[in-house]
Design an enzyme around this catalytic site. Structure first.
Site, PDB file in Angstrom:
ATOM      1  NE  ARG A  56      -2.951  -0.624   3.311  1.00  0.00           N
ATOM      2  CZ  ARG A  56      -3.938  -0.217   4.096  1.00  0.00           C
ATOM      3  NH1 ARG A  56      -5.172  -0.216   3.654  1.00  0.00           N
ATOM      4  NH2 ARG A  56      -3.699   0.159   5.323  1.00  0.00           N
ATOM      5  CG  ASP A  57       3.695   4.474   1.131  1.00  0.00           C
ATOM      6  OD1 ASP A  57       3.414   5.161   0.123  1.00  0.00           O
ATOM      7  OD2 ASP A  57       4.338   4.929   2.087  1.00  0.00           O
ATOM      8  CB  VAL A  58       4.947   0.232  -4.069  1.00  0.00           C
ATOM      9  CG1 VAL A  58       6.135   0.021  -4.991  1.00  0.00           C
ATOM     10  CG2 VAL A  58       4.520  -1.086  -3.420  1.00  0.00           C
TER      11      VAL A  58
END
Length: 126
Positions: free
Chosen positions: A49-51
């Site tokens: 969810r935060d690449v």
């Protein structure tokens, strides 16, 4: 695992304007996709969810890239779990930004990864 190199964000921001060698572009992209394949293949599935480049770290010799910072990650046994606006907007999939439209899946990580791979290949922010 301790990795003592720079983040991808730092490396790309402060390197010269020369293009990266193809070996680095392909190798780092493959490292990122393998990390996501590992997470998405778990039971229950883990969605990062935060690449983004700031969450990718390079080995000191710049040969290996690792995914880090799992603070926003979520293990999902049910896809209905993911309805929140989470991540960094520049790399965020549209379905995550528009959570009123519906739920999102692990494909949001793949969308973010494609923007990271663009940055690696072209040397400019998407």
């Amino acid at each position: 695992e301790y990795v003592n190199g720079p983040t991808l964000e730092y490396f790309l921001q402060f390197r010269g304007g020369d293009p990266l060698p193809r070996r680095s572009i392909f190798g780092w992209s493959l490292d990122l996709l393998r990390a996501l394949d590992f997470l998405h293949g778990r039971n229950p599935m883990i969605i990062h969810r935060d690449v983004k480049p700031a969450n990718l770290i390079l080995s000191k010799d710049l040969n290996i890239m690792k995914l880090m910072d799992f603070g926003m990650s979520k293990a999902c046994s049910c896809l209905n779990d993911l309805i929140s606006f989470t991540g960094t907007p520049l790399y965020m999939a549209p379905e995550v930004m528009l959570t009123t439209v519906g739920h999102y899946t692990e494909k949001a990580d793949i969308y973010s990864a494609s923007f990271v791979m663009w940055y690696i290949a072209v040397g400019k922010r998407p």
